[in-house]
Motif scaffolding. Structure first.
Motif, PDB file in Angstrom:
ATOM      1  N   ILE A 176       0.837  -1.203   0.000  1.00 22.29           N
ATOM      2  CA  ILE A 176       0.000   0.000   0.000  1.00 22.29           C
ATOM      3  C   ILE A 176       0.869   1.249   0.000  1.00 22.29           C
ATOM      4  CG2 ILE A 176      -1.622   1.342   1.396  1.00 22.29           C
ATOM      5  CD1 ILE A 176      -2.842  -1.343   2.293  1.00 22.29           C
ATOM      6  N   LEU A 177       1.897   1.261   0.847  1.00 18.75           N
ATOM      7  CA  LEU A 177       2.791   2.418   0.903  1.00 18.75           C
ATOM      8  C   LEU A 177       3.523   2.617  -0.416  1.00 18.75           C
ATOM      9  CD1 LEU A 177       4.396   2.246   4.465  1.00 18.75           C
ATOM     10  CD2 LEU A 177       2.358   3.473   3.709  1.00 18.75           C
ATOM     11  N   ALA A 178       3.965   1.530  -1.023  1.00 21.34           N
ATOM     12  CA  ALA A 178       4.691   1.638  -2.291  1.00 21.34           C
ATOM     13  C   ALA A 178       3.786   2.191  -3.389  1.00 21.34           C
ATOM     14  CB  ALA A 178       5.239   0.270  -2.691  1.00 21.34           C
ATOM     15  N   ALA A 179       2.531   1.727  -3.424  1.00 20.31           N
ATOM     16  CA  ALA A 179       1.598   2.216  -4.438  1.00 20.31           C
ATOM     17  C   ALA A 179       1.284   3.694  -4.219  1.00 20.31           C
ATOM     18  CB  ALA A 179       0.314   1.387  -4.399  1.00 20.31           C
ATOM     19  N   ALA A 180       1.076   4.080  -2.952  1.00 15.72           N
ATOM     20  CA  ALA A 180       0.787   5.478  -2.645  1.00 15.72           C
ATOM     21  C   ALA A 180       1.983   6.370  -2.976  1.00 15.72           C
ATOM     22  CB  ALA A 180       0.409   5.623  -1.173  1.00 15.72           C
ATOM     23  N   ALA A 181       3.187   5.888  -2.687  1.00 15.54           N
ATOM     24  CA  ALA A 181       4.392   6.665  -2.991  1.00 15.54           C
ATOM     25  C   ALA A 181       4.556   6.848  -4.498  1.00 15.54           C
ATOM     26  CB  ALA A 181       5.618   5.978  -2.396  1.00 15.54           C
ATOM     27  N   TRP A 182       4.208   5.823  -5.264  1.00 10.39           N
ATOM     28  CA  TRP A 182       4.289   5.926  -6.727  1.00 10.39           C
ATOM     29  C   TRP A 182       3.313   6.986  -7.230  1.00 10.39           C
ATOM     30  CZ3 TRP A 182       0.840   4.966 -10.786  1.00 10.39           C
ATOM     31  CH2 TRP A 182       1.413   4.899 -12.063  1.00 10.39           C
ATOM     32  N   LEU A 183       2.100   6.988  -6.681  1.00  8.73           N
ATOM     33  CA  LEU A 183       1.122   8.003  -7.063  1.00  8.73           C
ATOM     34  C   LEU A 183       1.611   9.404  -6.706  1.00  8.73           C
ATOM     35  CD1 LEU A 183      -2.345   6.514  -6.041  1.00  8.73           C
ATOM     36  CD2 LEU A 183      -1.623   7.176  -8.335  1.00  8.73           C
ATOM     37  N   ARG A 184       2.179   9.532  -5.537  1.00 10.04           N
ATOM     38  CA  ARG A 184       2.674  10.837  -5.091  1.00 10.04           C
ATOM     39  C   ARG A 184       3.753  11.367  -6.036  1.00 10.04           C
ATOM     40  NH1 ARG A 184       6.138  14.460  -3.234  1.00 10.04           N
ATOM     41  NH2 ARG A 184       6.498  14.784  -1.012  1.00 10.04           N
ATOM     42  N   ARG A 185       4.674  10.496  -6.441  1.00  9.68           N
ATOM     43  CA  ARG A 185       5.735  10.923  -7.352  1.00  9.68           C
ATOM     44  C   ARG A 185       5.170  11.296  -8.716  1.00  9.68           C
ATOM     45  NH1 ARG A 185       8.233   6.466  -4.967  1.00  9.68           N
ATOM     46  NH2 ARG A 185       7.949   5.192  -6.846  1.00  9.68           N
ATOM     47  N   ARG A 186       4.151  10.572  -9.168  1.00  9.83           N
ATOM     48  CA  ARG A 186       3.532  10.896 -10.449  1.00  9.83           C
ATOM     49  C   ARG A 186       2.895  12.284 -10.422  1.00  9.83           C
ATOM     50  NH1 ARG A 186       3.279   7.895 -15.337  1.00  9.83           N
ATOM     51  NH2 ARG A 186       1.231   8.869 -15.555  1.00  9.83           N
ATOM     52  N   GLY A 187       2.239  12.615  -9.316  1.00  8.19           N
ATOM     53  CA  GLY A 187       1.525  13.878  -9.250  1.00  8.19           C
ATOM     54  C   GLY A 187       2.340  15.053  -8.760  1.00  8.19           C
ATOM     55  N   PHE A 188       3.294  14.795  -7.864  1.00  4.23           N
ATOM     56  CA  PHE A 188       3.994  15.897  -7.202  1.00  4.23           C
ATOM     57  C   PHE A 188       5.507  15.733  -7.193  1.00  4.23           C
ATOM     58  CE2 PHE A 188      -0.248  15.492  -5.416  1.00  4.23           C
ATOM     59  CZ  PHE A 188      -0.716  16.793  -5.473  1.00  4.23           C
ATOM     60  N   LYS A 189       6.007  14.724  -7.904  1.00  9.55           N
ATOM     61  CA  LYS A 189       7.436  14.391  -7.875  1.00  9.55           C
ATOM     62  C   LYS A 189       7.857  14.215  -6.414  1.00  9.55           C
ATOM     63  CE  LYS A 189       8.232  16.643 -12.301  1.00  9.55           C
ATOM     64  NZ  LYS A 189       8.135  15.377 -13.040  1.00  9.55           N
ATOM     65  N   MET A 190       9.003  14.748  -6.020  1.00 13.97           N
ATOM     66  CA  MET A 190       9.426  14.596  -4.624  1.00 13.97           C
ATOM     67  C   MET A 190       9.403  15.928  -3.876  1.00 13.97           C
ATOM     68  SD  MET A 190       9.688  11.488  -4.049  1.00 13.97           S
ATOM     69  CE  MET A 190      10.362  11.591  -2.391  1.00 13.97           C
TER      70      MET A 190
END
Length: 321
Positions: A37-51
């Protein structure tokens, strides 16, 4: 329900948001699913907001003296909590405090006032504060959290770029948390912000005994209202309030609530409840507050010594003698 969270994250990017049942499955998923779950959420975050991480700074422009009876709040009517009480800061005082946050890297300053809602004079005060902050740096966003505002014209007069209210609780439980205003009062403020052309900001507080269904219902309401920024607060059970002594949260529970489909701001209580997982939280959320909060410090200090979760032994180890 078995869900491949990595594949589901890709579907979200394609426009297929989580259904209510999927959101409930995420919150109730077993510990073995937590890394996925954390990995999927982190991937979404990077897609939308980078780091990138957006930094916000809170200025408490009016503290205590509140006529509302929100059971979680140390400024509530009848609270015995030991908090500062003062009337409005002057525009110069507010601007000076704001500059401390800007110097630390904040790009948004949140002006927060206790009370049910602003008078005409209060709106003028906030407008002067916003103008002073913008005069020093035009690029700074100013957010006003000043109680209930039900007219777009009033929202515009604050000169803020963002208007904030906290839905705090699900509609079904709102009367148990507060008797002096309604869930719809908060919804009207979000609507007024949107109608005024301001960016609507509204979040929630978790840790007050809410169910998974309550969390999903509240987040669904925020999405339906077009909220662009969601501060997620974690209950700080202040002595002197009805919520004193309530410790329902774990770092894992807090992380599950964070999601990167919009600007998610990690707000009050993050140090207390996320603890060593704060860096992990920033792989999911993309915004946080610098400095202190309304009536609490952002780092453990002697005044907050009583605000510590009770020791819980690791479930796999139990007590050791």
């Amino acid at each position: 329900m078995t869900i491949d969270w990595t594949l589901r994250a890709r579907d979200v990017v394609a426009g297929s948001l989580l259904s209510g049942s999927e959101a409930l499955a995420l919150l109730a998923a077993p510990p073995a699913d937590h890394p996925d779950i954390l990995a999927a959420a982190a991937w979404l975050r990077r897609r939308g907001f980078k780091m990138s991480v957006k930094l916000n700074y809170l200025v408490n422009v009016r503290s205590g003296l509140c006529p509302e009876d929100c059971t979680y709040c140390s400024q509530r009517l009848g609270s015995d909590a030991d908090v500062l009480k003062y009337s409005w800061l002057s525009p110069d005082e507010a601007s000076a405090q704001a500059q401390a946050g800007v110097a630390g890297g904040a790009r948004r300053v949140c002006l927060v006032a206790s009370g049910r809602g602003p008078s005409t004079r209060d709106v003028e005060r906030v407008a002067q504060m916003a103008e002073g902050i913008k005069a020093a740096d035009e690029s700074i966003e100013v957010c006003a959290c000043i109680g209930f505002v039900d007219e777009a014209a009033t929202a515009r007069r604050t000169r803020a770029s963002t208007l904030t209210t906290t839905t705090s609780t699900p509609r079904a439980a709102s009367t148990e948390i507060c008797s002096t205003h309604t869930y719809d009062d908060r919804v009207e403020t979000v609507t007024a912000a949107r109608n005024a052309g301001l960016s609507p900001c509204s979040g929630l507080i978790i840790g007050m005994g809410e169910t998974d269904e309550d969390i999903v219902d509240t987040l669904s309401d925020l999405v339906a209202l077009g909220v662009e920024s969601i501060p997620v607060n974690f209950l700080m059970p202040f002595e002197g309030t009805p919520m004193a002594g309530r410790w329902d949260l774990t770092p894992e529970r807090c992380l599950r609530v964070l999601a990167p489909e919009t600007e998610i701001r990690i707000a009050g209580g993050r140090e207390m409840h996320l603890r060593s997982q704060q860096p992990v939280a920033l792989t999911i959320a993309n915004s946080l507050f610098l400095g202190d909060y309304l009536t609490s410090n952002a780092r453990p200090r002697p005044a907050l010594a009583s605000l510590r979760p009770p020791h819980r032994p690791h479930p796999a180890r139990g007590h050791r003698r």
